[in-house]
Design a protein around this motif. Structure first.
Motif, PDB file in Angstrom:
ATOM      1  N   SER A 164      41.119  -1.560  15.082  1.00 48.06           N
ATOM      2  CA  SER A 164      42.317  -2.371  14.886  1.00 48.06           C
ATOM      3  C   SER A 164      43.568  -1.557  15.216  1.00 48.06           C
ATOM      4  CB  SER A 164      42.376  -2.815  13.432  1.00 48.06           C
ATOM      5  OG  SER A 164      41.161  -3.423  13.075  1.00 48.06           O
ATOM      6  N   PHE A 165      44.645  -2.257  15.485  1.00 49.00           N
ATOM      7  CA  PHE A 165      45.917  -1.564  15.687  1.00 49.00           C
ATOM      8  C   PHE A 165      46.913  -2.027  14.630  1.00 49.00           C
ATOM      9  CE2 PHE A 165      48.652  -4.894  17.492  1.00 49.00           C
ATOM     10  CZ  PHE A 165      47.732  -5.832  17.920  1.00 49.00           C
ATOM     11  N   SER A 166      47.905  -1.191  14.381  1.00 50.70           N
ATOM     12  CA  SER A 166      48.967  -1.573  13.457  1.00 50.70           C
ATOM     13  C   SER A 166      50.156  -1.979  14.296  1.00 50.70           C
ATOM     14  CB  SER A 166      49.362  -0.392  12.572  1.00 50.70           C
ATOM     15  OG  SER A 166      48.234   0.027  11.847  1.00 50.70           O
ATOM     16  N   GLY A 167      50.619  -3.189  14.092  1.00 49.46           N
ATOM     17  CA  GLY A 167      51.740  -3.635  14.910  1.00 49.46           C
ATOM     18  C   GLY A 167      51.937  -5.130  14.822  1.00 49.46           C
ATOM     19  N   VAL A 168      52.432  -5.685  15.919  1.00 49.40           N
ATOM     20  CA  VAL A 168      52.701  -7.119  15.962  1.00 49.40           C
ATOM     21  C   VAL A 168      52.006  -7.747  17.166  1.00 49.40           C
ATOM     22  CG1 VAL A 168      54.919  -7.083  14.745  1.00 49.40           C
ATOM     23  CG2 VAL A 168      54.874  -6.728  17.220  1.00 49.40           C
ATOM     24  N   SER A 169      51.783  -9.045  17.058  1.00 48.23           N
ATOM     25  CA  SER A 169      51.122  -9.783  18.128  1.00 48.23           C
ATOM     26  C   SER A 169      51.702 -11.196  18.178  1.00 48.23           C
ATOM     27  CB  SER A 169      49.624  -9.793  17.836  1.00 48.23           C
ATOM     28  OG  SER A 169      49.022 -10.988  18.244  1.00 48.23           O
ATOM     29  N   ILE A 185      50.121 -11.342  23.276  1.00 50.23           N
ATOM     30  CA  ILE A 185      50.930 -10.171  23.668  1.00 50.23           C
ATOM     31  C   ILE A 185      51.059  -9.303  22.431  1.00 50.23           C
ATOM     32  CG2 ILE A 185      53.161  -9.421  24.606  1.00 50.23           C
ATOM     33  CD1 ILE A 185      53.398 -12.434  25.591  1.00 50.23           C
ATOM     34  N   PHE A 186      50.725  -7.999  22.558  1.00 47.89           N
ATOM     35  CA  PHE A 186      50.678  -7.175  21.346  1.00 47.89           C
ATOM     36  C   PHE A 186      51.245  -5.786  21.580  1.00 47.89           C
ATOM     37  CE2 PHE A 186      46.934  -5.205  23.242  1.00 47.89           C
ATOM     38  CZ  PHE A 186      46.354  -6.257  23.940  1.00 47.89           C
ATOM     39  N   THR A 187      51.734  -5.184  20.517  1.00 51.24           N
ATOM     40  CA  THR A 187      52.220  -3.816  20.593  1.00 51.24           C
ATOM     41  C   THR A 187      52.115  -3.157  19.220  1.00 51.24           C
ATOM     42  OG1 THR A 187      54.073  -2.401  21.258  1.00 51.24           O
ATOM     43  CG2 THR A 187      54.650  -4.484  20.220  1.00 51.24           C
ATOM     44  N   GLY A 188      51.974  -1.824  19.231  1.00 55.65           N
ATOM     45  CA  GLY A 188      51.843  -1.104  17.964  1.00 55.65           C
ATOM     46  C   GLY A 188      51.262   0.264  18.207  1.00 55.65           C
ATOM     47  N   GLU A 189      50.458   0.767  17.252  1.00 55.52           N
ATOM     48  CA  GLU A 189      49.781   2.046  17.467  1.00 55.52           C
ATOM     49  C   GLU A 189      48.387   1.994  16.850  1.00 55.52           C
ATOM     50  OE1 GLU A 189      52.319   4.981  15.638  1.00 55.52           O
ATOM     51  OE2 GLU A 189      51.225   4.815  13.754  1.00 55.52           O
ATOM     52  N   ILE A 190      47.494   2.865  17.363  1.00 50.38           N
ATOM     53  CA  ILE A 190      46.115   2.892  16.889  1.00 50.38           C
ATOM     54  C   ILE A 190      45.814   4.289  16.354  1.00 50.38           C
ATOM     55  CG2 ILE A 190      43.687   2.557  17.487  1.00 50.38           C
ATOM     56  CD1 ILE A 190      44.636   0.926  19.898  1.00 50.38           C
ATOM     57  N   ALA A 191      45.390   4.348  15.102  1.00 47.97           N
ATOM     58  CA  ALA A 191      44.995   5.646  14.539  1.00 47.97           C
ATOM     59  C   ALA A 191      43.476   5.714  14.556  1.00 47.97           C
ATOM     60  CB  ALA A 191      45.518   5.773  13.124  1.00 47.97           C
ATOM     61  N   ASP A 193      39.864   8.521  14.765  1.00 47.93           N
ATOM     62  CA  ASP A 193      39.467   9.734  14.056  1.00 47.93           C
ATOM     63  C   ASP A 193      40.285  10.962  14.457  1.00 47.93           C
ATOM     64  OD1 ASP A 193      37.699   8.369  12.638  1.00 47.93           O
ATOM     65  OD2 ASP A 193      35.902   9.002  13.733  1.00 47.93           O
ATOM     66  N   GLU A 194      40.341  11.232  15.749  1.00 50.48           N
ATOM     67  CA  GLU A 194      41.021  12.446  16.192  1.00 50.48           C
ATOM     68  C   GLU A 194      42.220  12.168  17.077  1.00 50.48           C
ATOM     69  OE1 GLU A 194      37.477  13.991  17.766  1.00 50.48           O
ATOM     70  OE2 GLU A 194      37.206  15.475  16.197  1.00 50.48           O
ATOM     71  N   VAL A 195      42.354  10.917  17.477  1.00 47.96           N
ATOM     72  CA  VAL A 195      43.409  10.584  18.439  1.00 47.96           C
ATOM     73  C   VAL A 195      44.308   9.483  17.887  1.00 47.96           C
ATOM     74  CG1 VAL A 195      43.859   9.887  20.828  1.00 47.96           C
ATOM     75  CG2 VAL A 195      41.729  11.063  20.268  1.00 47.96           C
ATOM     76  N   LEU A 196      45.598   9.698  18.021  1.00 45.90           N
ATOM     77  CA  LEU A 196      46.560   8.647  17.688  1.00 45.90           C
ATOM     78  C   LEU A 196      47.056   8.086  19.011  1.00 45.90           C
ATOM     79  CD1 LEU A 196      48.356   7.253  15.452  1.00 45.90           C
ATOM     80  CD2 LEU A 196      50.080   8.968  16.026  1.00 45.90           C
ATOM     81  N   ARG A 197      46.929   6.782  19.157  1.00 42.35           N
ATOM     82  CA  ARG A 197      47.438   6.180  20.393  1.00 42.35           C
ATOM     83  C   ARG A 197      48.770   5.517  20.077  1.00 42.35           C
ATOM     84  NH1 ARG A 197      42.782   6.392  23.626  1.00 42.35           N
ATOM     85  NH2 ARG A 197      40.912   6.183  22.374  1.00 42.35           N
ATOM     86  N   THR A 198      49.809   6.096  20.645  1.00 41.64           N
ATOM     87  CA  THR A 198      51.138   5.536  20.402  1.00 41.64           C
ATOM     88  C   THR A 198      51.540   4.668  21.590  1.00 41.64           C
ATOM     89  OG1 THR A 198      52.105   7.528  21.351  1.00 41.64           O
ATOM     90  CG2 THR A 198      51.863   7.481  18.965  1.00 41.64           C
ATOM     91  N   ASP A 199      52.656   4.000  21.444  1.00 39.89           N
ATOM     92  CA  ASP A 199      53.180   3.102  22.494  1.00 39.89           C
ATOM     93  C   ASP A 199      52.086   2.165  23.020  1.00 39.89           C
ATOM     94  OD1 ASP A 199      55.519   4.573  22.293  1.00 39.89           O
ATOM     95  OD2 ASP A 199      54.856   6.005  23.804  1.00 39.89           O
ATOM     96  N   PHE A 200      51.256   1.721  22.119  1.00 40.12           N
ATOM     97  CA  PHE A 200      50.170   0.816  22.498  1.00 40.12           C
ATOM     98  C   PHE A 200      50.751  -0.580  22.764  1.00 40.12           C
ATOM     99  CE2 PHE A 200      46.970  -2.292  20.762  1.00 40.12           C
ATOM    100  CZ  PHE A 200      46.038  -2.163  21.767  1.00 40.12           C
ATOM    101  N   ALA A 201      50.454  -1.140  23.934  1.00 43.12           N
ATOM    102  CA  ALA A 201      50.946  -2.480  24.268  1.00 43.12           C
ATOM    103  C   ALA A 201      50.005  -3.126  25.266  1.00 43.12           C
ATOM    104  CB  ALA A 201      52.344  -2.402  24.861  1.00 43.12           C
ATOM    105  N   GLY A 202      49.897  -4.428  25.186  1.00 47.05           N
ATOM    106  CA  GLY A 202      49.013  -5.096  26.132  1.00 47.05           C
ATOM    107  C   GLY A 202      49.101  -6.601  26.075  1.00 47.05           C
ATOM    108  N   ILE A 203      48.311  -7.219  26.937  1.00 45.63           N
ATOM    109  CA  ILE A 203      48.278  -8.685  27.004  1.00 45.63           C
ATOM    110  C   ILE A 203      46.845  -9.142  27.283  1.00 45.63           C
ATOM    111  CG2 ILE A 203      48.963  -8.653  29.471  1.00 45.63           C
ATOM    112  CD1 ILE A 203      50.444 -11.346  28.853  1.00 45.63           C
ATOM    113  N   THR A 204      46.433 -10.190  26.631  1.00 49.42           N
ATOM    114  CA  THR A 204      45.135 -10.811  26.890  1.00 49.42           C
ATOM    115  C   THR A 204      45.378 -12.277  27.241  1.00 49.42           C
ATOM    116  OG1 THR A 204      44.046  -9.331  25.329  1.00 49.42           O
ATOM    117  CG2 THR A 204      42.853 -11.332  25.903  1.00 49.42           C
ATOM    118  N   LEU A 205      44.892 -12.687  28.405  1.00 54.24           N
ATOM    119  CA  LEU A 205      45.058 -14.073  28.857  1.00 54.24           C
ATOM    120  C   LEU A 205      43.701 -14.758  28.865  1.00 54.24           C
ATOM    121  CD1 LEU A 205      47.319 -13.335  31.955  1.00 54.24           C
ATOM    122  CD2 LEU A 205      48.090 -14.235  29.753  1.00 54.24           C
TER     123      LEU A 205
END
Lengths: 374, 139
Positions: A164-169, A185-191, A193-205
Motif C-alpha cells: 500500500s502507499f500513503s497518500g491520496v487518490s 490518479i494517485f500520489t504519495g509515498e511507499i515505505a 522493508d529497506e526502501v522508501l519510495r518517495t515522490d510516488f505518482a501514477g495513473i491507472t486507466l
C-alpha cells in the motif's frame, strides 16, 4: 446478528466521526458499519529439499517439507459516516516465516464528490495490475496465488507491484450502458522493508464491458531512498508500465498481463514480467492453464545485496489448476506447476524466486487451497 | 383399460399442474419509497444500482435462493450468484463499495424501502402496497 457482535468497534469509529463533527447516535452504527471478511487456507510443496521457493532457507519458503505459507485472513470494515464520507480499512493477517503478522493493510477515508468522482486519502492499496487491489483475496481469482513472476514481492521478482502507499487518490468513472471507463490518479509515498519510495505518482486507466472484458493500462514512478543501506539504489527512479486484459465471457476466462520495470542506473534494475491464463468454466468447475515468465537483467556489475546472487535470469512457470466452487462463497483449488530457470549454474545466472539455486532445472510445485468470503 | 384411462388422466392433470405452475411465476416489482421523486427506472438503471455503479441508490436484496432474487439475477443483472459474489468481493475488499443490504423477506424489504428515500428493492408483484412505488417490472 453478525453486525451486533462487532458493536465494540462503534466507539473507535465514533471517534473518527467526531473529527468530522457529524453527530450520529450509537444505534445508527449497526446500519452504517459493514464488516466483511475473507480467508485462504493454503498448503504448498515443491520437490526441492534445500532451495526454498519464495523465501529464505529455514525461515520461510516452499520446499519438499511443505508449508502453509500463503494462508491468510482479512477483515474489512466499512463505516459510512454520511452520504458522502466513508471510512474503510482492512486488517490482514498472514503467515510470515514461522508466525503470523497482522497489520492494517490499508485504511482510508473516501469522499464522494459527485456521481463521477471520489477522493481518497490515507493508506491505500497499490492500484496497478489487474488483481493488486485485492491480491490477498483468493476467492476472487482462479489461482491459489496470482502468478508469482508478476505479483510476488520477493526481492528476486519483477517488483511490478507494491504494498500500500500513503497518500491520496482521485477515482473518476463514467458509465454508458454496460461500458464503464475509469481512471485512478494517485500520489504519495511507499515505505517498504529497506526502501522508501518517495515522490510516488501514477495513473491507472480501465475500460470495462459488463465485467466480461476488462482492459487496463497503468503507469507509476517513484524515487528510491535507502538511507545509504543500498547505496546504488539511492535517488534512482523506479518506474513501472503495466498492460492487462481480462475476459470472463460465455464460460471463457482469460487473464493476460505484461509489466516492464525500470530502476534507473541500479545494477539489478530491469525486469519484464508477463503471463497468460486460459480457463473454461464447466458448471462450478474452472480448469485453467497459466504460463508466466520473468526476465531480470543486469545493467552493470552486480552483487550488491549480499545474501542473494544478483545475476540476470529468466524464470518461466507453467501451471495447471482447477477451481471448484463447491459451496456458495467458498472455493477449493488445486494446482501443479513446473518452474524452470534458464540456467542452474550459480556463476552464470540468478536463482529467480528461489532462496538458493535448486538442484534441478525444472522444479515441481503442488498447491491446495480453500478460499472463502464471508 | 380403466387403469390406462386413469393413468392418462393422471398424466394430463400433472401436465396441467406444471402448466399452471409455470404461469404462476409472478412478475417481480422493482420498488422505491412511495415518497421518492423517481417514477420509473430502466433495466440498465436497475442493473447499475445493484452493481453499485449508480451512487444515487442504496440497493437492497432478498437472500440467495429467493425466487424474486433469481429473476433479478438472471433477467436484469445477467450474472450467476458466484459471479455476483466475486464482483462485489472485488469492490468490498478494495474499499470501493458496500454490497446490497440483504433483508430476510418481502415484508422487511417493503418496510426498509418505504423508510428510505435512496433505497431500491424488489418484491413479488402481488405483495406491492401503497408504502412503495413500482419503478420497473421484471416479467
Amino acid at each position: 446478528m453478525k453486525k451486533n457482535r462487532f458493536n465494540y468497534l462503534a466507539p473507535s469509529i465514533c471517534l473518527c466521526t467526531s473529527l468530522v463533527a457529524i453527530p450520529v447516535s450509537a444505534e445508527d452504527w449497526t446500519d452504517r458499519v459493514t464488516i466483511k471478511g475473507f480467508l485462504s487456507a493454503v498448503y504448498q510443496q515443491t520437490n526441492q529439499d534445500d532451495a526454498p521457493y519464495e523465501g529464505e532457507l529455514l525461515e520461510s519458503g516452499i520446499t519438499s517439507a511443505g508449508t502453509t505459507q500463503g494462508t491468510q485472513f482479512g477483515l474489512n470494515i466499512n463505516a459510512q459516516v454520511n452520504d458522502r464520507l466513508t471510512i474503510v480499512g482492512q486488517l490482514h493477517s498472514a503467515r510470515d516465516g514461522e508466525g503470523y503478522v497482522t497489520n492494517l493493510e490499508w485504511g482510508f477515508l473516501s469522499l464522494n464528490l459527485n456521481e463521477n468522482f471520489d477522493l481518497r486519502a490515507g493508506r491505500i492499496k497499490f492500484p496497478g495490475g489487474l488483481v493488486s487491489e485485492y491480491v490477498n483475496v483468493g476467492y476472487v481469482y482462479p489461482w491459489i496465488q496470482p502468478p508469482r513472476e508478476m505479483y510476488s514481492e520477493d526481492i528476486g521478482a519483477a517488483q511490478a507491484v507494491h504494498e500500500s502507499f500513503s497518500g491520496v487518490s482521485l477515482l473518476a468513472s463514467t458509465t454508458s450502458g454496460d461500458l464503464t471507463y475509469s481512471a485512478n490518479i494517485f500520489t504519495g509515498e511507499i515505505a517498504e522493508d529497506e526502501v522508501l519510495r518517495t515522490d510516488f505518482a501514477g495513473i491507472t486507466l480501465e475500460a470495462n464491458w459488463d465485467e466480461k472484458v476488462t482492459i487496463q493500462a497503468a503507469y507509476n514512478q517513484s524515487t528510491m531512498e535507502t538511507g545509504g543501506v543500498i547505496l546504488p539504489m539511492d535517488g534512482q527512479r523506479h518506474d513501472i508500465v503495466q498492460l492487462a486484459l481480462k475476459i470472463d465471457w460465455n464460460n471463457i476466462v482469460t487473464y493476460a498481463e505484461w509489466a516492464d520495470v525500470n530502476m534507473g542506473d541500479f545494477a539489478f534494475g530491469e525486469a519484464e514480467a508477463a503471463y497468460v491464463t486460459l480457463g473454461y468454466r464447466i458448471g462450478n468447475f474452472l480448469p485453467h492453464v497459466t504460463v508466466s515468465t520473468l526476465e531480470k537483467a543486469q545493467k552493470a556489475t552486480g552483487g550488491i545485496m549480499a545474501d542473494r546472487p544478483m545475476l540476470p535470469y529468466e524464470q518461466t512457470t507453467s501451471t495447471l489448476g482447477l477451481r471448484w466452487d463447491f459451496m456458495p462463497d467458498i472455493a477449493l483449488k488445486v494446482e501443479v506447476s513446473s518452474i524452470e530457470l534458464d540456467s542452474i549454474d550459480p556463476n552464470v545466472a540468478g536463482v529467480g524466486l528461489f532462496g538458493e539455486m535448486p538442484d534441478d532445472d525444472r522444479v515441481t510445485r503442488y498447491g491446495l487451497a480453500l478460499d472463502a468470503v464471508f | 383399460m380403466l387403469t390406462k384411462i386413469r393413468y392418462l388422466k393422471l398424466l394430463l392433470s400433472a401436465m396441467a399442474l406444471l402448466f399452471i405452475n409455470s404461469q404462476a411465476i409472478a412478475d417481480v416489482a422493482v420498488i422505491v419509497s412511495a415518497d421518492s421523486d423517481i417514477s420509473s427506472m430502466s433495466k440498465a438503471e436497475v442493473k447499475a444500482a445493484y452493481l453499485g455503479k449508480n451512487k444515487k441508490f442504496f440497493p437492497t436484496t432478498l437472500p440467495k435462493g429467493d425466487e424474486a432474487r433469481d429473476n433479478l439475477m438472471s433477467k436484469v443483472i445477467g450474472k450467476s450468484e458466484s459471479q455476483f459474489q466475486s464482483y462485489w468481493s472485488k469492490k468490498i475488499f478494495s474499499g470501493k463499495g458496500i454490497p446490497p443490504k440483504v433483508v430476510d423477506n418481502a415484508s422487511i424489504m417493503k418496510k426498509s424501502i418505504a423508510g428510505s428515500s435512496k433505497a431500491v428493492g424488489y418484491i413479488d408483484s402481488s405483495q406491492v402496497d401503497d408504502s412503495v412505488k413500482v419503478v420497473y417490472t421484471i416479467e
